[in-house]
Design a protein around this motif. Structure first.
Motif, PDB file in Angstrom:
ATOM      1  N   TRP A  98      18.065 -11.793 -38.048  1.00 48.42           N
ATOM      2  CA  TRP A  98      19.436 -12.170 -37.715  1.00 48.42           C
ATOM      3  C   TRP A  98      19.447 -13.514 -36.998  1.00 48.42           C
ATOM      4  CZ3 TRP A  98      23.721  -9.871 -39.413  1.00 48.42           C
ATOM      5  CH2 TRP A  98      23.617  -8.577 -39.898  1.00 48.42           C
ATOM      6  N   VAL A  99      20.418 -14.355 -37.365  1.00 47.33           N
ATOM      7  CA  VAL A  99      20.659 -15.613 -36.658  1.00 47.33           C
ATOM      8  C   VAL A  99      22.014 -15.470 -35.982  1.00 47.33           C
ATOM      9  CG1 VAL A  99      21.001 -18.093 -36.906  1.00 47.33           C
ATOM     10  CG2 VAL A  99      19.316 -16.941 -38.321  1.00 47.33           C
ATOM     11  N   HIS A 100      22.045 -15.682 -34.666  1.00 47.71           N
ATOM     12  CA  HIS A 100      23.268 -15.527 -33.878  1.00 47.71           C
ATOM     13  C   HIS A 100      23.827 -16.897 -33.483  1.00 47.71           C
ATOM     14  CE1 HIS A 100      22.805 -11.175 -33.403  1.00 47.71           C
ATOM     15  NE2 HIS A 100      21.495 -11.438 -33.373  1.00 47.71           N
ATOM     16  N   LYS A 101      25.104 -16.907 -33.147  1.00 46.36           N
ATOM     17  CA  LYS A 101      25.784 -18.123 -32.708  1.00 46.36           C
ATOM     18  C   LYS A 101      25.129 -18.626 -31.417  1.00 46.36           C
ATOM     19  CE  LYS A 101      30.454 -19.658 -31.611  1.00 46.36           C
ATOM     20  NZ  LYS A 101      31.834 -19.214 -31.431  1.00 46.36           N
ATOM     21  N   GLY A 102      24.972 -19.945 -31.334  1.00 44.91           N
ATOM     22  CA  GLY A 102      24.375 -20.534 -30.138  1.00 44.91           C
ATOM     23  C   GLY A 102      23.140 -21.344 -30.485  1.00 44.91           C
ATOM     24  N   ASP A 103      22.045 -21.069 -29.781  1.00 44.66           N
ATOM     25  CA  ASP A 103      20.800 -21.810 -30.000  1.00 44.66           C
ATOM     26  C   ASP A 103      20.199 -21.502 -31.363  1.00 44.66           C
ATOM     27  OD1 ASP A 103      20.993 -22.941 -27.499  1.00 44.66           O
ATOM     28  OD2 ASP A 103      19.772 -21.395 -26.542  1.00 44.66           O
ATOM     29  N   SER A 104      19.261 -22.347 -31.771  1.00 38.62           N
ATOM     30  CA  SER A 104      18.577 -22.108 -33.042  1.00 38.62           C
ATOM     31  C   SER A 104      17.569 -20.972 -32.880  1.00 38.62           C
ATOM     32  CB  SER A 104      17.889 -23.385 -33.520  1.00 38.62           C
ATOM     33  OG  SER A 104      17.055 -23.914 -32.530  1.00 38.62           O
ATOM     34  N   HIS A 105      17.332 -20.252 -33.967  1.00 37.03           N
ATOM     35  CA  HIS A 105      16.426 -19.104 -33.976  1.00 37.03           C
ATOM     36  C   HIS A 105      15.233 -19.410 -34.860  1.00 37.03           C
ATOM     37  CE1 HIS A 105      19.265 -16.443 -31.923  1.00 37.03           C
ATOM     38  NE2 HIS A 105      20.192 -17.129 -32.591  1.00 37.03           N
ATOM     39  N   ARG A 106      14.096 -18.842 -34.505  1.00 34.63           N
ATOM     40  CA  ARG A 106      12.845 -19.125 -35.187  1.00 34.63           C
ATOM     41  C   ARG A 106      12.443 -17.963 -36.081  1.00 34.63           C
ATOM     42  NH1 ARG A 106       7.100 -19.331 -32.624  1.00 34.63           N
ATOM     43  NH2 ARG A 106       6.071 -20.690 -34.130  1.00 34.63           N
ATOM     44  N   CYS A 107      11.938 -18.284 -37.273  1.00 28.94           N
ATOM     45  CA  CYS A 107      11.417 -17.259 -38.175  1.00 28.94           C
ATOM     46  C   CYS A 107      10.152 -16.673 -37.552  1.00 28.94           C
ATOM     47  CB  CYS A 107      11.095 -17.861 -39.541  1.00 28.94           C
ATOM     48  SG  CYS A 107      10.245 -16.739 -40.657  1.00 28.94           S
ATOM     49  N   PRO A 108      10.042 -15.355 -37.458  1.00 26.26           N
ATOM     50  CA  PRO A 108       8.872 -14.754 -36.814  1.00 26.26           C
ATOM     51  C   PRO A 108       7.570 -14.957 -37.595  1.00 26.26           C
ATOM     52  CG  PRO A 108      10.379 -13.059 -37.618  1.00 26.26           C
ATOM     53  CD  PRO A 108      11.022 -14.373 -37.857  1.00 26.26           C
ATOM     54  N   CYS A 110       6.799 -17.804 -40.146  1.00 21.64           N
ATOM     55  CA  CYS A 110       6.332 -19.181 -40.375  1.00 21.64           C
ATOM     56  C   CYS A 110       6.725 -20.149 -39.257  1.00 21.64           C
ATOM     57  CB  CYS A 110       6.855 -19.704 -41.702  1.00 21.64           C
ATOM     58  SG  CYS A 110       8.644 -19.915 -41.779  1.00 21.64           S
ATOM     59  N   GLY A 111       7.710 -19.806 -38.449  1.00 25.13           N
ATOM     60  CA  GLY A 111       8.096 -20.671 -37.348  1.00 25.13           C
ATOM     61  C   GLY A 111       9.201 -21.660 -37.663  1.00 25.13           C
ATOM     62  N   SER A 112       9.815 -21.602 -38.843  1.00 25.78           N
ATOM     63  CA  SER A 112      10.938 -22.491 -39.164  1.00 25.78           C
ATOM     64  C   SER A 112      12.147 -22.109 -38.314  1.00 25.78           C
ATOM     65  CB  SER A 112      11.321 -22.371 -40.637  1.00 25.78           C
ATOM     66  OG  SER A 112      10.334 -22.906 -41.458  1.00 25.78           O
ATOM     67  N   TYR A 113      12.937 -23.112 -37.957  1.00 24.59           N
ATOM     68  CA  TYR A 113      14.112 -22.880 -37.124  1.00 24.59           C
ATOM     69  C   TYR A 113      15.377 -22.863 -37.964  1.00 24.59           C
ATOM     70  CZ  TYR A 113      11.514 -23.356 -32.802  1.00 24.59           C
ATOM     71  OH  TYR A 113      10.654 -23.154 -31.771  1.00 24.59           O
ATOM     72  N   TYR A 114      16.311 -21.993 -37.577  1.00 27.32           N
ATOM     73  CA  TYR A 114      17.604 -21.846 -38.249  1.00 27.32           C
ATOM     74  C   TYR A 114      18.696 -21.859 -37.196  1.00 27.32           C
ATOM     75  CZ  TYR A 114      14.945 -20.376 -42.324  1.00 27.32           C
ATOM     76  OH  TYR A 114      14.083 -20.338 -43.378  1.00 27.32           O
ATOM     77  N   LYS A 115      19.819 -22.531 -37.527  1.00 28.03           N
ATOM     78  CA  LYS A 115      20.937 -22.595 -36.586  1.00 28.03           C
ATOM     79  C   LYS A 115      22.217 -22.202 -37.302  1.00 28.03           C
ATOM     80  CE  LYS A 115      23.326 -25.590 -33.374  1.00 28.03           C
ATOM     81  NZ  LYS A 115      22.996 -25.184 -32.048  1.00 28.03           N
ATOM     82  N   LEU A 116      22.973 -21.332 -36.666  1.00 27.31           N
ATOM     83  CA  LEU A 116      24.243 -20.869 -37.212  1.00 27.31           C
ATOM     84  C   LEU A 116      25.344 -21.861 -36.878  1.00 27.31           C
ATOM     85  CD1 LEU A 116      25.244 -18.015 -38.480  1.00 27.31           C
ATOM     86  CD2 LEU A 116      26.347 -17.820 -36.298  1.00 27.31           C
ATOM     87  N   THR A 117      26.129 -22.245 -37.870  1.00 28.58           N
ATOM     88  CA  THR A 117      27.288 -23.114 -37.628  1.00 28.58           C
ATOM     89  C   THR A 117      28.527 -22.386 -38.119  1.00 28.58           C
ATOM     90  OG1 THR A 117      27.028 -24.199 -39.772  1.00 28.58           O
ATOM     91  CG2 THR A 117      25.993 -25.246 -37.884  1.00 28.58           C
ATOM     92  N   HIS A 118      29.605 -22.510 -37.384  1.00 28.23           N
ATOM     93  CA  HIS A 118      30.853 -21.842 -37.752  1.00 28.23           C
ATOM     94  C   HIS A 118      31.429 -22.525 -38.978  1.00 28.23           C
ATOM     95  CE1 HIS A 118      34.390 -19.422 -37.375  1.00 28.23           C
ATOM     96  NE2 HIS A 118      35.146 -20.501 -37.440  1.00 28.23           N
ATOM     97  N   TYR A 119      31.949 -21.713 -39.873  1.00 23.19           N
ATOM     98  CA  TYR A 119      32.494 -22.201 -41.129  1.00 23.19           C
ATOM     99  C   TYR A 119      33.847 -21.540 -41.354  1.00 23.19           C
ATOM    100  CZ  TYR A 119      32.660 -23.531 -45.999  1.00 23.19           C
ATOM    101  OH  TYR A 119      33.036 -24.071 -47.193  1.00 23.19           O
ATOM    102  N   GLU A 120      34.861 -22.343 -41.598  1.00 19.96           N
ATOM    103  CA  GLU A 120      36.225 -21.836 -41.808  1.00 19.96           C
ATOM    104  C   GLU A 120      36.522 -21.797 -43.299  1.00 19.96           C
ATOM    105  OE1 GLU A 120      39.345 -19.971 -40.470  1.00 19.96           O
ATOM    106  OE2 GLU A 120      38.033 -20.950 -39.037  1.00 19.96           O
TER     107      GLU A 120
END
Length: 123
Positions: A98-108, A110-120
């Motif tokens: 799961w990726v939550h709103k706020g800071d970027s989250h790391r894949c457990p 490989c270590g790639s980072y993902y960031k959630l952005t609000h989309y209308e």
């Protein structure tokens, strides 16, 4: 169609003189295009694609390096979204998290980072 071909073969000049000019379809207007037939959300999304926007994430997403400074962008209409990461190109396993709103989250894995952005959504 077969009758017309037979008549053309037997009486080439007579049939050609009396045969009407070929009309594409839909009376004299021709076949309508996708833009002319579209209504509702389909029309809105087609107009947005013409303007260079991608309202429903139909197009391939832009590649990001996946670092902490430049994470992969995950559009969402909510506060969280489930992401599947294929860590290696030839790997058949998908790591889900799961990726939550706020800071970027790391894949457990490989270590790639993902960031959630609000989309209308364009309704």
């Amino acid at each position: 169609m077969a009758t017309r071909l037979l008549l053309l073969r037997l009486f080439p000049r007579a049939v050609r003189a009396t045969a009407p000019a070929s009309i594409r379809a839909m009376s004299a207007g021709g076949i309508p295009t996708d833009e002319e037939q579209a209504t509702g959300l389909e029309l809105k999304s087609m107009q947005a694609l013409k303007r260079g926007e991608d309202p429903y994430n139909v197009l391939k997403p832009k590649k990001y390096p996946g670092t902490r400074e430049e994470p992969h962008i995950v559009p969402s209409i909510g506060d969280k979204r489930l992401v599947g990461c294929i860590c290696e190109e030839d790997n058949s396993t998908i790591i889900w998290f799961w990726v939550h709103k706020g800071d970027s989250h790391r894949c457990p894995q490989c270590g790639s980072y993902y960031k959630l952005t609000h989309y209308e959504l364009p309704h």
